[in-house]
Design an enzyme around this catalytic site. Structure first.
Site, PDB file in Angstrom:
ATOM      1  N   GLY A  53       0.828  -1.193   0.000  1.00 31.38           N
ATOM      2  CA  GLY A  53       0.000   0.000   0.000  1.00 31.38           C
ATOM      3  C   GLY A  53       0.868   1.250   0.000  1.00 31.38           C
ATOM      4  O   GLY A  53       1.995   1.231   0.490  1.00 31.38           O
ATOM      5  N   SER A  54       0.361   2.347  -0.562  1.00 29.86           N
ATOM      6  CA  SER A  54       1.065   3.622  -0.481  1.00 29.86           C
ATOM      7  C   SER A  54       0.878   4.202   0.918  1.00 29.86           C
ATOM      8  O   SER A  54       0.058   3.732   1.697  1.00 29.86           O
ATOM      9  CB  SER A  54       0.529   4.587  -1.533  1.00 29.86           C
ATOM     10  OG  SER A  54       0.855   4.108  -2.824  1.00 29.86           O
ATOM     11  N   GLY A  55       1.669   5.224   1.215  1.00 28.24           N
ATOM     12  CA  GLY A  55       1.578   5.841   2.532  1.00 28.24           C
ATOM     13  C   GLY A  55       2.750   5.514   3.429  1.00 28.24           C
ATOM     14  O   GLY A  55       2.811   5.974   4.567  1.00 28.24           O
ATOM     15  N   HIS A  56       3.693   4.691   2.911  1.00 35.27           N
ATOM     16  CA  HIS A  56       4.876   4.314   3.700  1.00 35.27           C
ATOM     17  C   HIS A  56       6.161   4.873   3.109  1.00 35.27           C
ATOM     18  O   HIS A  56       7.239   4.386   3.409  1.00 35.27           O
ATOM     19  CB  HIS A  56       4.990   2.793   3.775  1.00 35.27           C
ATOM     20  CG  HIS A  56       3.758   2.108   4.247  1.00 35.27           C
ATOM     21  ND1 HIS A  56       3.179   2.401   5.464  1.00 35.27           N
ATOM     22  CD2 HIS A  56       2.975   1.161   3.677  1.00 35.27           C
ATOM     23  CE1 HIS A  56       2.087   1.649   5.610  1.00 35.27           C
ATOM     24  NE2 HIS A  56       1.948   0.903   4.533  1.00 35.27           N
ATOM     25  N   LYS A 104       5.397  -8.084   2.448  1.00 39.03           N
ATOM     26  CA  LYS A 104       5.146  -7.837   3.864  1.00 39.03           C
ATOM     27  C   LYS A 104       3.927  -8.661   4.284  1.00 39.03           C
ATOM     28  O   LYS A 104       2.965  -8.791   3.528  1.00 39.03           O
ATOM     29  CB  LYS A 104       4.868  -6.341   4.114  1.00 39.03           C
ATOM     30  CG  LYS A 104       6.040  -5.447   3.700  1.00 39.03           C
ATOM     31  CD  LYS A 104       5.973  -4.058   4.323  1.00 39.03           C
ATOM     32  CE  LYS A 104       4.776  -3.215   3.927  1.00 39.03           C
ATOM     33  NZ  LYS A 104       4.623  -3.000   2.473  1.00 39.03           N
ATOM     34  N   ASP A 109      -1.696  -8.268   0.980  1.00 35.23           N
ATOM     35  CA  ASP A 109      -0.436  -8.381   0.230  1.00 35.23           C
ATOM     36  C   ASP A 109      -0.150  -9.838  -0.116  1.00 35.23           C
ATOM     37  O   ASP A 109       0.243 -10.158  -1.235  1.00 35.23           O
ATOM     38  CB  ASP A 109       0.727  -7.798   1.042  1.00 35.23           C
ATOM     39  CG  ASP A 109       0.595  -6.298   1.228  1.00 35.23           C
ATOM     40  OD1 ASP A 109      -0.272  -5.889   2.017  1.00 35.23           O
ATOM     41  OD2 ASP A 109       1.330  -5.541   0.575  1.00 35.23           O
ATOM     42  N   HIS A 218       0.077   0.808   9.728  1.00 33.65           N
ATOM     43  CA  HIS A 218      -1.159   1.405   9.213  1.00 33.65           C
ATOM     44  C   HIS A 218      -1.955   2.015  10.358  1.00 33.65           C
ATOM     45  O   HIS A 218      -3.152   2.224  10.256  1.00 33.65           O
ATOM     46  CB  HIS A 218      -2.013   0.362   8.509  1.00 33.65           C
ATOM     47  CG  HIS A 218      -1.242  -0.438   7.516  1.00 33.65           C
ATOM     48  ND1 HIS A 218      -0.634  -1.611   7.832  1.00 33.65           N
ATOM     49  CD2 HIS A 218      -0.956  -0.185   6.216  1.00 33.65           C
ATOM     50  CE1 HIS A 218      -0.001  -2.075   6.767  1.00 33.65           C
ATOM     51  NE2 HIS A 218      -0.177  -1.234   5.771  1.00 33.65           N
TER      52      HIS A 218
END
Lengths: 330, 203
Positions: A53-56, A104, A109, A218
């Site tokens: 996911g994006s945001g990391h 991960k 995922d 998250h």
């Protein structure tokens, strides 16, 4: 909550467009959401593909380049990418030497990478997979989906990437990736909640004067809420949690990672405390990395990742790397 | 029931997801990562578009409609809900074969197979606080009627509130997952509510 964006639906696409303009050494396919190093496939080299996911950020796209990943697949914010992206990435980086998928451990995922591995193998790409599950904050039992993959991912991507760059074959690169994954442990704390663009505000409630010990990347809750502690007290809890599980009998790499909303000034201070506790516990730190590498949007907080290394892994750590997020020796 | 029935079911579900996206995301922010509503909305929008852009050369059967919808969810949504909902629809569609019309009993048998596939993919069972806790009772109640299945799914979703999650991201919460409705079970209940609604329109 104010955010620097146009519309929430386009946050990831806008970021990819900006990334393409900032990094001509990468090929950023904005429509298909794949980031590939421009010289891929590198002849004879095992390809490394990760995603999530994006945001990391900078994880994973910011770790594409010489000595680390060959391609990354960014999903929506906090949502795993889809199999199509991973298959496209694997095809783009496969020189014939095979591709390692670095995953991960999150249900989404794992499901999407499993589907992608099957599809890529159908297309004739040799695939190996490594699962990163380094977060000691949650117990690994039949009652959970296993441990979460967090900061240890950076060590897996760097060390396996260096091995691939040296010319190791797929079995060897996968073995190193698994060794690093098995030797890495992480523990995080949150001082504030993160805010997703879709929600437009904090995704959980963390009152002033409290912190969450064992936070996930998250913003998933971890072990417990406590009244706010000092940096030194937090380091005691984090390092003890790590050492209870890792029990290193040799030197470690230490990552003192910011989750996005904590200034570097505080992170360096926290690092001093982390190293103090490690010294007190008799653990030798071979190398230290401090900064925002595996973030959770705007969350204030930090995580500590330790990875036990032998001489071979230490050499791979020192090997040159040239990516937007990590760069030395070249 | 023909292909048109299944298109109506899916577009009705897309509308329901659109309407309930905020609630689904709210449930997900309590025990997950606050994106379930947004992801499903994106997925079912893509399904609606894929159905509208259907290749006229392709056979127009219930099986083809569900299989296309399932494939679209797998390749557009991501997260866990993409593969899980995608598998539910794709496997149900495959089980329906290429018949131009299907009976209630055939749909029930196909849904049983689709739900079983979701359990296998997610390595989950009843009582794990997942979408299966709405899907299993719904499919069982299909033997009675479509409205009964819709009610059973809603009750199943509500019955996840006292459960402790054992799969998915909510499992990391352990005891703290108790007291919240599972967002996947809530969205599964929507799927059966719209099935009952569309079936009611037909009869």
């Amino acid at each position: 909550m104010k955010m620097l964006m146009n519309v929430p639906e386009r946050v990831v696409s806008d970021a990819l467009r900006g990334m393409a303009l900032a990094h001509p050494e990468l090929v950023v396919d904005v429509d298909n959401r794949v980031i590939v190093r421009r010289d891929a496939p590198v002849a004879g080299k095992v390809g490394l593909v990760s995603g999530g996911g994006s945001g990391h950020e900078p994880l994973h796209g910011g770790f594409v380049g010489h000595g680390m990943l060959d391609a990354a697949c960014p999903g929506e914010v906090f949502t795993s990418p889809v199999p199509d992206q991973m298959v496209r990435a694997a095809a783009a980086v496969d020189s014939g030497a095979g591709v390692l998928l670095i995953v991960k451990n999150y249900t989404g995922d794992v499901l999407n990478f499993d589907m992608a591995a099957e599809l890529a193998e159908d297309e004739g790409v040799r695939i190996a997979k490594v699962l990163v599950q380094d977060d000691v904050a949650v117990t690994d039992s039949t009652y959970t989906a296993g441990r979460r993959g967090t900061g240890g991912t950076l060590f897996v991507e760097k060390l396996a990437g260096a091995a691939a760059e040296e010319g190791a074959d797929l079995d060897r690169v996968a073995a190193i990736a698994r060794q690093v994954a098995d030797s890495s442990r992480s523990f995080g704390v949150a001082l504030s909640a993160c805010s997703t663009p879709a929600k437009g505000g904090p995704t959980f409630d963390l009152p002033d004067g409290e912190l969450e010990l064992g936070i996930g990347i998250h913003g998933e809750p971890g072990r417990e809420r406590r009244a706010m502690m000092t940096s030194g007290e937090i380091a005691d809890v984090a390092v003890d949690a790590l050492l209870e599980d890792l029990r290193p009998d040799g030197p470690v790499l230490a990552l003192v990672n910011g989750t996005g909303g904590t200034p570097l000034l505080e992170l360096y201070g926290f690092n001093a405390e982390v190293q103090r506790v490690l010294t007190e516990r008799g653990v030798a730190v071979a190398r230290t990395l401090v900064g925002n590498y595996v973030t959770s949007l705007d969350m204030a907080g930090a995580s500590v990742t330790l990875c036990q290394v032998d001489e071979d892994l230490l050499r791979l750590w020192d090997a040159p790397v040239s990516t937007p997020g990590l760069r030395w020796g070249r | 029931m023909d292909a048109e029935f299944f298109r109506r079911w899916l577009t009705a579900t897309a509308r329901a997801v659109e309407r309930e996206a905020g609630r689904l995301t709210e449930l997900d922010s309590a025990i997950g990562d606050a994106d379930h509503g947004a992801n499903l909305r994106r997925g079912f929008q893509a399904v609606t578009e894929a159905l509208a852009a259907r290749d006229p050369q392709e056979p127009d059967t219930p099986g083809a409609v569900l299989t296309l919808a399932g494939r679209t969810l797998v390749s557009k949504v991501g997260g866990a809900s993409g593969p899980l909902y995608g598998t539910l629809l794709r496997r149900t569609g495959k089980a329906l074969g290429d018949a131009p019309e299907v009976s209630d009993a055939e749909l029930r048998a196909a849904l049983e197979e689709g739900v079983r596939a979701v359990g296998v993919l997610g390595k989950s069972e009843a009582g794990d606080k997942t979408m299966l806790d709405a899907l299993f009772p719904a499919v069982a109640a299909l033997a009675e009627s479509y409205p009964a299945a819709g009610d059973a799914a809603a009750r199943g979703a509500e019955a996840t509130i006292p459960l402790r999650a054992r799969r998915g991201r909510a499992s990391y919460l352990g005891e703290r997952s108790v007291g919240h409705e599972d967002p996947g079970a809530a969205s599964s209940a929507l799927l059966f509510a719209t099935l009952a609604e569309v079936a009611g329109d037909v009869r």
